[in-house]
Design a protein around this motif. Structure first.
Motif, short mmCIF file in Angstrom:
data_model
loop_
_atom_site.label_atom_id
_atom_site.label_comp_id
_atom_site.label_asym_id
_atom_site.label_seq_id
_atom_site.Cartn_x
_atom_site.Cartn_y
_atom_site.Cartn_z
N SER A 58 -67.38 -1.62 14.40
CA SER A 58 -66.05 -1.58 13.81
C SER A 58 -65.07 -2.42 14.62
CB SER A 58 -65.55 -0.14 13.72
OG SER A 58 -65.25 0.34 15.03
N GLU A 59 -63.97 -2.80 13.98
CA GLU A 59 -62.94 -3.59 14.65
C GLU A 59 -62.37 -2.83 15.85
OE1 GLU A 59 -61.56 -6.76 13.94
OE2 GLU A 59 -63.40 -6.94 12.78
N VAL A 60 -62.18 -1.53 15.68
CA VAL A 60 -61.64 -0.71 16.77
C VAL A 60 -62.59 -0.72 17.96
CG1 VAL A 60 -61.02 1.63 17.46
CG2 VAL A 60 -60.31 0.76 15.22
N ALA A 61 -63.90 -0.57 17.67
CA ALA A 61 -64.89 -0.56 18.75
C ALA A 61 -64.96 -1.92 19.44
CB ALA A 61 -66.25 -0.17 18.20
N GLN A 62 -64.85 -3.00 18.67
CA GLN A 62 -64.89 -4.34 19.26
C GLN A 62 -63.67 -4.57 20.15
OE1 GLN A 62 -65.51 -7.33 16.20
NE2 GLN A 62 -67.14 -6.12 15.27
N PHE A 63 -62.52 -4.07 19.71
CA PHE A 63 -61.32 -4.17 20.55
C PHE A 63 -61.54 -3.43 21.86
CE2 PHE A 63 -57.34 -2.41 22.13
CZ PHE A 63 -56.50 -3.52 22.13
N PRO A 72 -61.81 -12.55 20.72
CA PRO A 72 -61.21 -12.60 19.37
C PRO A 72 -60.06 -11.61 19.17
CG PRO A 72 -63.61 -12.57 19.22
CD PRO A 72 -63.26 -12.27 20.65
N HIS A 73 -60.10 -10.46 19.86
CA HIS A 73 -59.10 -9.42 19.62
C HIS A 73 -58.04 -9.34 20.72
CE1 HIS A 73 -62.63 -8.23 17.23
NE2 HIS A 73 -61.75 -7.72 16.40
N TYR A 74 -58.00 -10.34 21.59
CA TYR A 74 -57.02 -10.29 22.67
C TYR A 74 -55.59 -10.35 22.12
CZ TYR A 74 -54.15 -11.47 26.65
OH TYR A 74 -53.16 -11.45 27.60
N LYS A 78 -60.25 4.59 28.27
CA LYS A 78 -60.26 4.89 26.85
C LYS A 78 -59.20 4.05 26.14
CE LYS A 78 -63.43 8.07 27.12
NZ LYS A 78 -64.79 7.78 26.61
N THR A 79 -59.57 3.43 25.03
CA THR A 79 -58.62 2.58 24.29
C THR A 79 -58.21 3.19 22.96
OG1 THR A 79 -60.46 1.34 23.32
CG2 THR A 79 -59.51 0.47 25.35
N GLY A 80 -58.78 4.36 22.61
CA GLY A 80 -58.42 5.03 21.36
C GLY A 80 -57.17 5.89 21.52
#
Length: 400
Positions: free
Chosen positions: A45-50, A86-88, A157-159
């Motif tokens: 997922s995009e969130v996981a990639q971030f 890509p998500h920076y 943790k980034t969530g």
């Protein structure tokens, strides 16, 4: 000056989905989940990639700040790395800044206590001996000889859902960071350095949540023997037992799990009376279960929508867009048309909205001049009664 040489074993690393540390809050409570979660691809997922990219950048910046050198791989500077991620964005940089400063502070604190540089491990693969595929990546590990020997394990943790280093419900450490600490000690530190104390830290900058839990090495070993090993043994039997609870919301297999359905149907039965008839004690018992019940209802709705998209026809229902919005396809052209009509096309600084343009030009002129540049955008699909005036979406799929 080179403070510490960071050694990371460069070898094929098999991360078990079955025993993923990040899923340990599920599989330590429900043995069946180890089977149902093996096909989970949520990491894409995009969130996981971030999150993954945030950890990669955090490692690079903290390694630079601590002058840690890895001789076994080509090191890319953090500035070069930012150009490749890509998500920076600013949010990622804010997370990394917080984590880097926290790591430096930990290093300096333990250096001050012992008078020597602590040993630091960043983004290091940790093997776990209860299964040949079990393992995970430790975000930050530190060893200091202070106080008879201390290991520190920190997890970034980034969530946005709060994560705690200590689980007050089960009365033991957060299973993920507990696993990292247990096997950081057993597979990296044990036999090299004496250890008496363990410090577990969660860094969650996005919601300003930093919390920690300290325990003795004996308590950590007890956590392994009383929590981890019994949970693993339950996954090694032929008939895996299911156990429903708050952890179900994160299990990829919940849609086909009988226990999950039974537990939520029981909540449905419990709320099947007028609200004014509930006692305070009944409400207090039900409230902690409602989020899971709402999630269950959302899963059911999504399941029905997905089947409809695949061609299944639900009696009395039809598939429609939840809403349809209009958008200008060529803003420059519309600005040019409005200027020719003597209408200021912007307010303030951006193109007028479609409704405002229609008011200024009138319906007929709008239809003639602007309509060719208006496109319809459909949102997510939903199921509604057939009496709903919205037009049904015709899918290309046809269920056999």
């Amino acid at each position: 000056r080179l403070r510490r040489f960071l050694k990371e074993v460069q070898m094929p690393q098999i991360h078990s989905k079955k025993y993923s540390p990040s899923k340990s809050a599920i599989w330590t409570k429900c043995a069946l989940s180890t089977l149902l979660n093996q096909g989970d691809d949520s990491f894409d997922s995009e969130v996981a990639q971030f999150g993954s990219e945030s950890h990669e950048l955090a490692k690079a910046e903290l390694a630079e700040a601590l002058h840690v050198k890895d001789y076994e791989e080509d090191v890319v500077s953090s500035e070069e790395l930012k150009k490749k991620l890509p998500h920076y964005n600013d949010d990622m940089q804010s997370i990394v800044d917080y984590y880097r400063e926290a790591g430096v502070n930990l290093f300096n604190f333990y250096k001050g206590k012992s008078g020597e540089d602590p040993v630091v491990y960043l983004e290091t693969h940790i093997d776990m001996d209860f299964d040949e595929t079990a393992g995970g990546t430790l975000d930050f590990g530190l060893y200091s000889p202070s106080d008879g020997g201390t290991i520190v394990v920190a997890d970034l943790k980034t969530g946005r859902k709060p994560v705690m280093a200590y689980d007050s419900e089960s009365k033991h450490p957060n299973t993920q960071i507990g696993l990292y600490a247990m096997y950081f000690y057993e597979s990296v530190i044990k036999g090299l350095y004496p250890v008496k104390n363990v410090r577990l830290i969660i860094y969650q900058p996005v919601i300003n949540n930093t919390n920690e839990y300290s325990l003795s090495l004996e308590e950590l070993l007890k956590f392994k023997e009383e929590v981890i090993i019994p949970a693993v043994l339950k996954t090694k039997v032929k008939d895996l037992e299911a156990n429903a609870g708050s952890h179900c919301g994160y299990c990829a297999g919940r849609h086909i799990c009988t226990k999950y359905h039974e537990a939520n149907l029981a909540v449905g039965d419990a709320v099947s009376k007028p609200l004014e008839q509930f006692s305070d004690s009944e409400i207090e018992a039900i409230l902690p279960k409602l989020d899971a019940f709402i999630k269950y209802a959302e899963d059911l709705k999504q399941y029905a929508v997905d089947k409809a998209k695949a061609g299944h026809k639900w009696k009395g229902l039809k598939l429609v867009p939840s809403k349809v919005s209009r958008k200008i396809s060529d803003e420059e052209k519309v600005k040019e048309i409005l200027e020719k009509c003597g209408v200021n096309p912007t307010s303030p600084g951006k193109l007028l909205g479609i409704t405002e343009i229609q008011k200024k030009l009138g319906k007929e002129k709008f239809k003639e001049l602007i309509s060719p540049y208006v496109v319809l955008q459909e949102s997510a699909l939903i199921l509604v009664p057939e009496s709903d005036p919205r037009e049904e979406v015709v899918t290309s799929n046809k269920e056999e």
